[in-house]
Design a protein around this motif. Structure first.
Motif: not given
Length: 208
Positions: A2-4, A32-42, A78-79
């Motif tokens: 995705s672009r994000i 997704p979250s109420r504040l906008g997308p949360v990118v999880a990473y490792e 991206w919010r």
């Protein structure tokens, strides 16, 4: 991807480009979250930044702080969906940020073109989450030598200074005109821009 995800990986790897282990960063989910997308990473262990040319530590924050900063910028950017284009010299974005975070910035600030509005907002939210010192004072917000500067005073902790430093580092890879990924360009002026706003200026190589 995705672009994000593309933006997160590009910005993260460039902001941490001189550290060992940076190539292991991988996005595992975008939630997704109420504040906008949360990118999880490792990632595998990421080393510290190399010393300066004079053999002194750079003072840059740990990799995890910079990665959290990139994640927070993506969340703000991206919010509400894909970023809405605005004219780079449209200053109307300053008022809602100043209203949301009274006293966070200097009078009339933050001072930059519109592309960095995501950085200022993400940094302000981050500071509030940490707990803004009661004696917080902002001396100046501006662009200097192509990247963002945020001069603040008060009873700040190392965590507060790390936030400011992370936002400044991320600005070095964020177009000041539109907020897309960008590179520092020189030639009569120094600005971080995307290809579309480069005005024919070539990007500065990492060795320059």
């Amino acid at each position: 991807m995705s672009r994000i995800e593309d933006e997160f990986l590009w910005t993260s790897k460039h902001a941490l480009r001189q550290r060992q282990g940076v190539d292991t960063i991988r996005v595992t989910a975008i939630r997704p979250s109420r504040l906008g997308p949360v990118v999880a990473y490792e990632h595998a262990p990421i080393g510290p930044p190399p010393d300066t040319a004079f053999g002194a530590p750079t003072g840059e924050p740990p990799a995890e702080v910079i990665l959290e900063g990139v994640m927070r910028v993506m969340q703000v950017r991206w919010r509400g969906g894909p970023p809405t284009p605005v004219k780079f010299d449209d200053a109307t974005w300053r008022e809602p940020i100043a209203r949301a975070f009274p006293g966070m910035f200097d009078e009339g600030g933050p001072a930059s073109w519109a592309g960095w509005r995501f950085l200022w907002a993400a940094g302000a939210e981050w500071i509030e989450d940490l707990g803004r010192p009661k004696d917080w004072s902002c001396g100046q917000t501006k662009e200097k030598f192509g990247t963002l500067r945020w001069y603040v005073y008060g009873s700040l902790t190392r965590r507060h200074y790390n936030v400011i430093s992370a936002v400044e580092i991320i600005s070095g890879y964020t177009c000041e005109y539109c907020g897309a990924t960008g590179r520092l360009r020189k030639g009569g002026w120094a600005k971080v821009t995307c290809d579309a706003h480069a005005q024919g200026k070539k990007a500065v190589s990492y060795g320059d």
